[in-house]
Design a protein around this motif. Structure first.
Motif, mmCIF file in Angstrom:
data_model
loop_
_atom_site.group_PDB
_atom_site.id
_atom_site.type_symbol
_atom_site.label_atom_id
_atom_site.label_comp_id
_atom_site.label_asym_id
_atom_site.label_seq_id
_atom_site.Cartn_x
_atom_site.Cartn_y
_atom_site.Cartn_z
ATOM 1 N N TYR A 1 4.586 -15.599 -36.012
ATOM 2 C CA TYR A 1 4.817 -14.256 -35.688
ATOM 3 C C TYR A 1 4.000 -13.799 -34.692
ATOM 4 N N VAL B 1 4.588 -13.026 -30.499
ATOM 5 C CA VAL B 1 4.439 -11.904 -29.961
ATOM 6 C C VAL B 1 3.602 -11.934 -29.193
ATOM 7 N N LEU C 1 4.280 -11.380 -24.936
ATOM 8 C CA LEU C 1 3.865 -10.387 -24.314
ATOM 9 C C LEU C 1 2.703 -10.797 -23.319
ATOM 10 N N ILE D 1 10.733 -12.078 -28.337
ATOM 11 C CA ILE D 1 9.850 -11.340 -29.354
ATOM 12 C C ILE D 1 10.998 -10.521 -30.300
ATOM 13 N N CYS D 2 11.822 -9.803 -29.804
ATOM 14 C CA CYS D 2 12.899 -9.112 -30.474
ATOM 15 C C CYS D 2 13.557 -10.013 -31.516
ATOM 16 N N SER E 1 11.486 -10.974 -34.331
ATOM 17 C CA SER E 1 11.128 -9.578 -35.151
ATOM 18 C C SER E 1 12.337 -9.102 -35.892
#
Length: 317
Positions: A35, A39, A43, A71-72, A75
């Motif tokens: 994870y 990210v 990013l 990323i979303c 998440s």
């Protein structure tokens, strides 16, 4: 049991990847690492594209949006799974489950459509190079409109599926044999009639997955035909190299999606289906930044400039 009693539920139980207690620490560490890499990697792509004027083009605008969606997407599922492992809990509230399912569908659909939009961008750039700057002109805002339409379609689709699940009645067995609230698993748990849900789910999935996949196949068919017609070997290599990263991501994405649904169709609740879901929801978003940064010279140069920017500012000031 009355329908009103069936729907008055407080939570579902996410059974996760394994029931073995000794494996929980390993799973926690592994997924936390993946994870954080996902990210951080995505990013970096977003920062490189936004900070480097050389990357302010439609292709990299789509890439930065894809990184944001990845990323979303990750998440929506991983933080809750990590929280449950850390707290030795399997529960997720009814509202939380519906919310997780909504955003999962939203970002999965966005991933799919954005990959199609990126294929269209490469098709125009290679097959109609003289018209590319006109079609993708910032004044026309076509590429921004394509992203906006992608969001609109995905929001409406996820809203439709979530509202239909809200009308289902659930029985006493509320265990989800997965690590997140997946739409098909939710429908399987319902004890009311799910014919309409299944019909909508498979019809929309066929339309919103088959349509983009057809568009990608068509775009690359035209691209390959155009590349074969080029006279110079250097021109062929340059044209194909601009598509290599996207083609790798598309192949990985659709192979994993097909793996999930084919394994689910072959053996319901099979362990292979869960593993395929892990690769689709976690591994693919994690690998996308590496694929684009390793196979794309412009992205690598952008990342270098992003890395060197603080030292350049120190020298100036």
């Amino acid at each position: 049991m009355e329908p009103s009693n069936k729907t008055q539920i407080s939570q579902f139980l996410l059974l996760g990847l394994s029931k073995e207690a000794e494996l929980q620490s390993f799973i926690f560490g592994l997924f936390l690492s993946m994870y954080l890499i996902t990210v951080f990697g995505n990013l970096l792509i977003i920062l490189a594209v936004s900070s480097d004027s050389h990357l302010h083009t439609p292709m990299y605008f789509f890439l930065s949006n894809l990184s944001f969606v990845d990323i979303c997407f990750t998440s929506t599922t991983i933080p809750k799974m990590l929280w449950n492992i850390q707290n030795k809990s399997k529960g997720i509230t009814y509202e939380g489950c519906i919310t997780q399912m909504y955003f999962y569908i939203l970002f999965a659909e966005l991933d799919d459509i954005l990959l199609t939009v990126m294929a269209y961008d490469r098709y125009v750039a290679i097959c109609h190079p003289l018209h590319y700057m006109v079609i993708m002109s910032p004044h026309l805002c076509l590429y921004e409109l394509l992203v906006l339409v992608s969001w609109l379609i995905s929001v409406l689709h996820s809203l439709l599926e979530s509202l239909m699940v809200l009308h289902l009645a659930f029985c006493t067995v509320l265990e989800i044999p997965h690590f997140f609230c997946e739409l098909n698993q939710m429908i399987q748990l319902a004890c009311s009639d799910t014919f309409l849900n299944n019909m909508v789910m498979y019809s929309v999935a066929l339309l919103l997955a088959g349509g983009p996949l057809t568009g990608i196949f068509y775009s690359y068919y035209k691209i390959l035909s155009s590349i074969q017609g080029m006279a110079s070997a250097q021109g062929k290599y340059k044209a194909f190299s601009t598509c290599a990263s996207h083609l790798s991501v598309v192949s990985l994405f659709y192979c994993m999606v097909l793996g999930v649904y084919l394994s689910s169709a072959a053996t319901y609740t099979s362990h292979s289906s869960t593993i395929a879901s892990v690769i689709y929801t976690v591994v693919t978003p994690m690998l996308n930044p590496f694929i684009y940064s390793l196979r794309n010279r412009d992205v690598k140069e952008g990342l270098k400039r992003l890395y060197l920017m603080p030292s350049i500012k120190d020298q100036l000031y």
